[in-house]
Design an enzyme around this catalytic site. Structure first.
Site, PDB file in Angstrom:
ATOM      1  N   GLY A  82      11.592  -0.015  13.937  1.00 48.55           N
ATOM      2  CA  GLY A  82      10.608  -0.798  14.690  1.00 48.55           C
ATOM      3  C   GLY A  82      10.864  -0.828  16.175  1.00 48.55           C
TER       4      GLY A  82
ATOM      5  N   ALA B 115      12.744 -11.473  13.003  1.00 46.62           N
ATOM      6  CA  ALA B 115      13.199 -10.141  12.616  1.00 46.62           C
ATOM      7  C   ALA B 115      11.986  -9.333  12.188  1.00 46.62           C
ATOM      8  CB  ALA B 115      14.223 -10.221  11.479  1.00 46.62           C
ATOM      9  N   GLU B 116      12.011  -8.048  12.459  1.00 51.36           N
ATOM     10  CA  GLU B 116      10.826  -7.211  12.331  1.00 51.36           C
ATOM     11  C   GLU B 116      10.188  -7.162  10.942  1.00 51.36           C
ATOM     12  OE1 GLU B 116      12.438  -2.772  12.447  1.00 51.36           O
ATOM     13  OE2 GLU B 116      13.589  -4.150  13.705  1.00 51.36           O
ATOM     14  N   PRO B 117      10.948  -7.318   9.837  1.00 54.61           N
ATOM     15  CA  PRO B 117      10.271  -7.212   8.534  1.00 54.61           C
ATOM     16  C   PRO B 117       9.463  -8.442   8.149  1.00 54.61           C
ATOM     17  CG  PRO B 117      12.593  -7.592   8.192  1.00 54.61           C
ATOM     18  CD  PRO B 117      12.413  -7.378   9.668  1.00 54.61           C
ATOM     19  N   GLY B 118       9.402  -9.473   9.034  1.00 56.09           N
ATOM     20  CA  GLY B 118       8.526 -10.593   8.740  1.00 56.09           C
ATOM     21  C   GLY B 118       9.114 -11.976   8.899  1.00 56.09           C
TER      22      GLY B 118
END
Length: 652
Positions: free
Chosen positions: A392, A323-326
C-alpha cells in the site's frame, strides 16, 4: 430446500479448472485460508492439475518462508501472478524474478479497488495512484519481468490532467476466510482481526459465474447467525470448508488474541516500552511530527515502533492511528502480527480504507525507506533479484498530507550506542541507503515537490527535508560529524544551509515529555501576532480542552509569546467549535482571567455558538475579566478598532 454447502477442502479445490483466475485473501497471516491453499498444492502434486492459473492477491498472504502463497510457487501450477506485496511470498517472487511466470506488481489499494470493479463489470479503476512510479506505463507499468507483455495500466488525460487507468480482469475463483458459517454459506468474521476484501472478491467471482470457497473455523445452525454480523452473504458462497485450528491461526504470530478481534480492550500503559536502540531513536524523532487530533498511518519496519513510543509518551489518546488493511484507531501491531491492532475504534473493508487514503484522509503517514536519491525518490519495492513489492506504499505516500520516511542511515549491520546523551556509531552499516539513483521509484520526489507535499527523511543521526531542488540536510544529532558520519556515506551531496541540532530529548533514557511538547506546538500553530498593530490572533476553532495538561499548555504558550512581546497586547480569539470538558470549566476560566489581567490591554472573543457566547459571558465577568463577546470575526475586530487607545497605548 436450502443447499448444504459444507464440503471438505479437497472436494472444494477439485472444482478449480485449468487457466482459472484465482484470488486469495490474506494480509500476512490474517485472513489467509491456509487449509485451502494447502489443498490446492496437494491436488497439484497428486494430479498435476489445475494448471496455468492466474493468481491475484492484494497484500501478500505469506510468512516470508513456507506458508501462505509460498505453497503455490510451482511451475505449471501458476502461469501469471498479479500482486500488491511480494516480500512475504519469496518463493512466488523468485518465479517472477527468474522470468518463469508472467508477473505484475500493482499498488495494493488499486488491486482492492479492482475487485469491486470486476464485481460491477466496470472497465477498471481510474486514479492518480502510481503516477511517476514504476507502475506508470512510461516506467514499466508494474511489469516484473521480460516475460510479461500485456499492458494492465495506461495513461489517460482528462480535462488536461494525467490519470492512470488500471484494467479490470475477471476473477473465476475467490479463496476467502471467515470465522463462522451456516450451511447456507453465510459467513461472519467475529474472531478475525481484519475484514480485508473477502466480500468484494466473493462478489467479483460470483458475478463472473465463478466459484467462491470460504474457509471457516466453526459451523452454526441454519438461521442462527445475526444478519448484521454476516460479512459475506451465502448467495455469494459456493463451498464452505471447516478448517482445523492449526490451519486457522488469527495471525502467523498469534493463535488467538481477543484484543485483535475487539472482544476485549487491553491496558495500553501495561505494554512494555521499546528498548532505546537506533529504531527507537528514529521513532522518537518521528514522534515530534505527530499531529495531535490527526489521523495517521504507520507502515512496516521502523514506523511500527512509533506506535509504542506514542503509547509510552501517553499521547495515543490524542491520535487516531490506522493500518492499511482497515484498522481505525487503537495501537497497530508489528512483525507477523502486522495489520492487526488492539483497542480499535472500527474495522473497515480494505477497499474502503483505501478510498479514505486515496482521497487524502491521512494527516500524516510514517513509512519505511530502503533507498533514497538526491531527488527524494524512495525505493522499497525492488532490489536486484529481491522483489519486495509496493504493497500500500504508493497509495499512502502519494496521498497523505504530510509524509515522514523513517529508517536507519545505513543498511546491514549498523550498531549505535547512546553515551552522555549522544549517539555513537559503534559499527557502521555495510551498504548505503542514500544513493545517486534508486533502482526503482516507489515514491516520486519530483511529483511530491510539485504538489508541495511536506516530506521528511528521518534517521538516527540526521534529518532531511524534500525541497523543490532536492534533498536538504536540516538536522544532525548531537556529537555527529557531518563530513565523517554523514556525507562520506552518501552517494550524493545534499543541499546544506543552516543545520539544526536534533532535540536532545530523543537521546535520553527517560520518556521525552512528548505530550506537553506536542500540545505546545499544536497551540503555537494556532497563534498569529501582528507586531505593527500589537494584536494577537488566536484560532481556537475546533480545539478541545480535555484535561489539565491542555490548560497548562495554553498557559505556557500564551505566557511565553506575551513575554517575548514585552508589553501588553490586544487579543482576538475565535471560539467556533471550541470544546471544553465541563469538569474543567472553573480551572480553564481561572487561567484565562489570569492571562488577561497580566498580558492583555483588551480582549475580544467570537463564536457562532450562542451557548459558547453565553458561557464566556457568564464566566469571565465573575473573574473580573472583561467579556467582549461577538458572533463574528468582523464584529470582534470592529470593536477593537473602536477602542484604538487599547492598541495605541500598548504600542507607545
Amino acid at each position: 430446500m436450502m443447499k448444504d454447502k459444507i464440503v471438505t477442502a479437497d472436494e472444494a479445490i477439485a472444482l478449480i479448472r485449468d487457466g482459472d483466475s484465482v484470488s486469495c485473501s490474506g494480509f500476512v497471516g490474517i485472513g489467509t485460508p491456509e487449509e485451502l491453499i494447502a489443498a490446492l498444492e496437494r491436488r497439484y502434486f497428486e494430479t498435476q492439475e489445475p494448471r496455468d492459473l492466474t493468481l491475484v492477491f492484494a497484500a501478500a498472504p505469506g510468512d516470508g518462508k513456507e506458508r501462505g502463497l509460498n505453497r503455490l510457487a510451482h511451475e505449471g501450477l501458476i502461469k501469471r501472478a498479479v500482486g500488491g506485496h511480494w516480500g512475504l511470498v519469496p518463493k512466488l517472487a523468485k518465479l517472477a524474478t527468474d522470468n518463469l511466470i508472467q508477473a505484475y506488481n500493482l499498488p495494493l489499494g488499486t488491486i482492492s479497488h479492482l475487485y469491486r470493479d470486476a464485481a460491477a463489470h466496470r472497465a477498471g479503476s481510474l486514479t492518480k495512484v502510481g503516477l511517476g512510479t514504476f507502475v506508470d506505463p512510461r516506467n514499466g507499468g508494474g511489469k516484473i519481468n521480460a516475460r510479461t507483455s500485456a499492458d494492465l495500466v495506461r495513461v489517460m488525460e482528462i480535462d488536461g490532467e494525467e490519470w492512470l487507468f488500471y484494467k479490470a480482469f475477471p476473477i473465476n475463483v475467490a479463496l476467502i476466510r471467515g470465522t463462522t458459517a451456516d450451511p447456507a454459506g453465510n459467513i461472519t468474521m467475529e474472531r478475525e482481526a481484519l475484514l480485508l476484501d473477502a466480500q468484494a472478491a466473493a462478489m467479483a467471482a460470483r458475478n463472473a459465474n465463478g466459484l467462491v470457497i470460504a474457509q471457516v473455523e466453526r459451523i452454526a445452525a441454519s438461521g442462527s447467525l445475526d444478519a448484521r454480523s454476516v460479512v459475506v452473504p451465502g448467495v455469494l458462497v459456493d463451498c464452505v470448508v471447516l478448517a482445523p485450528q492449526s490451519a486457522h491461526p488469527q495471525t502467523y504470530g498469534t493463535s488467538y488474541n481477543a484484543a485483535f478481534s475487539a472482544e476485549i480492550r487491553v491496558p495500553i500503559d501495561k505494554i512494555a516500552a521499546p528498548v532505546l536502540d537506533e529504531r527507537k531513536l528514529i521513532a522518537r524523532r518521528c514522534a515530534f511530527e505527530l499531529p495531535l487530533g490527526g489521523i495517521i498511518n504507520l507502515g512496516i519496519g521502523v514506523p511500527e515502533v512509533l506506535g509504542a513510543v506514542a503509547a509510552e509518551e501517553r499521547v495515543l489518546d490524542h491520535l487516531t492511528l490506522t493500518a492499511e488493511p482497515g484498522v481505525i484507531g487503537g495501537m497497530p501491531q508489528g512483525g507477523l502480527n502486522f495489520g492487526a491492532a488492539v483497542n480499535t475504534q472500527a474495522l473497515l473493508h480494505q477497499n474502503q480504507q483505501f478510498d479514505f487514503y486515496d482521497g487524502g484522509g491521512l494527516d500524516l503517514a510514517c513509512l519505511g525507506m530502503a533507498e533514497v536519491d538526491r531527488h527524494g525518490n524512495v525505493n522499497v519495492s525492488r532490489f536486484g533479484p529481491r522483489l519486495a513489492g509496493a504493497g500500500g506504499f504508493i497509495n499512502i505516500s502519494q496521498n497523505a498530507r504530510r509524509l515522514v520516511f523513517a529508517g536507519t542511515f545505513m543498511n546491514r549491520g549498523l550498531k549505535v550506542a547512546i553515551e552522555d546523551g549522544k549517539p555513537r556509531i559503534v559499527k557502521e552499516g555495510q551498504t548505503r541507503k542514500f544513493v545517486p539513483a534508486v533502482e526503482q521509484v516507489t515514491f516520486s520526489g519530483a511529483l511530491a515537490a510539485v504538489k508541495g507535499q511536506s516530506v521528511l527523511y528521518v534517521t538516527e543521526r540526521c534529518v532531511f527535508r524534500l525541497t523543490a531542488d532536492g534533498l536538504q540536510l536540516t538536522e544532525v544529532a548531537p556529537g555527529i560529524d557531518v563530513e565523517r558520519d554523514i556525507l562520506t556515506h552518501m552517494g550524493f551531496r545534499p543541499i546544506i544551509h543552516d543545520v539544526a541540532v536534533m532535540d536532545a530529548r530523543i537521546y535520553q533514557a527517560r520518556p521525552m515529555g512528548l505530550a506537553g511538547a506536542l500540545l505546545d506546538l499544536r497551540l503555537t500553530d494556532r497563534l498569529s501576532y501582528d507586531a505593527e498593530r500589537n494584536i494577537l490572533f488566536a484560532n481556537f476553532e475546533g480545539m478541545a480542552i480535555r484535561c489539565a495538561d491542555d490548560i497548562d499548555s495554553v498557559r505556557r504558550v500564551f505566557s511565553s509569546l506575551c513575554s517575548k512581546v514585552g508589553r501588553k497586547l490586544a487579543l482576538i480569539v475565535n471560539y467556533d467549535g471550541f470544546q471544553l470538558d465541563e469538569s474543567l470549566t472553573d480551572v480553564y476560566f481561572d487561567m484565562v482571567a489570569e492571562l488577561q489581567a497580566k498580558h492583555y490591554t483588551t480582549a475580544t472573543r467570537y463564536t457562532t455558538s450562542a451557548f459558547m457566547r453565553m458561557k464566556l459571558g457568564a464566566s469571565l465577568p465573575s473573574r473580573n475579566a472583561a467579556a467582549h463577546i461577538f458572533e463574528t470575526h468582523s464584529e470582534a475586530s470592529a470593536f477593537l478598532h473602536r477602542r484604538p487607545h487599547a492598541v495605541v497605548k500598548a504600542a507607545a
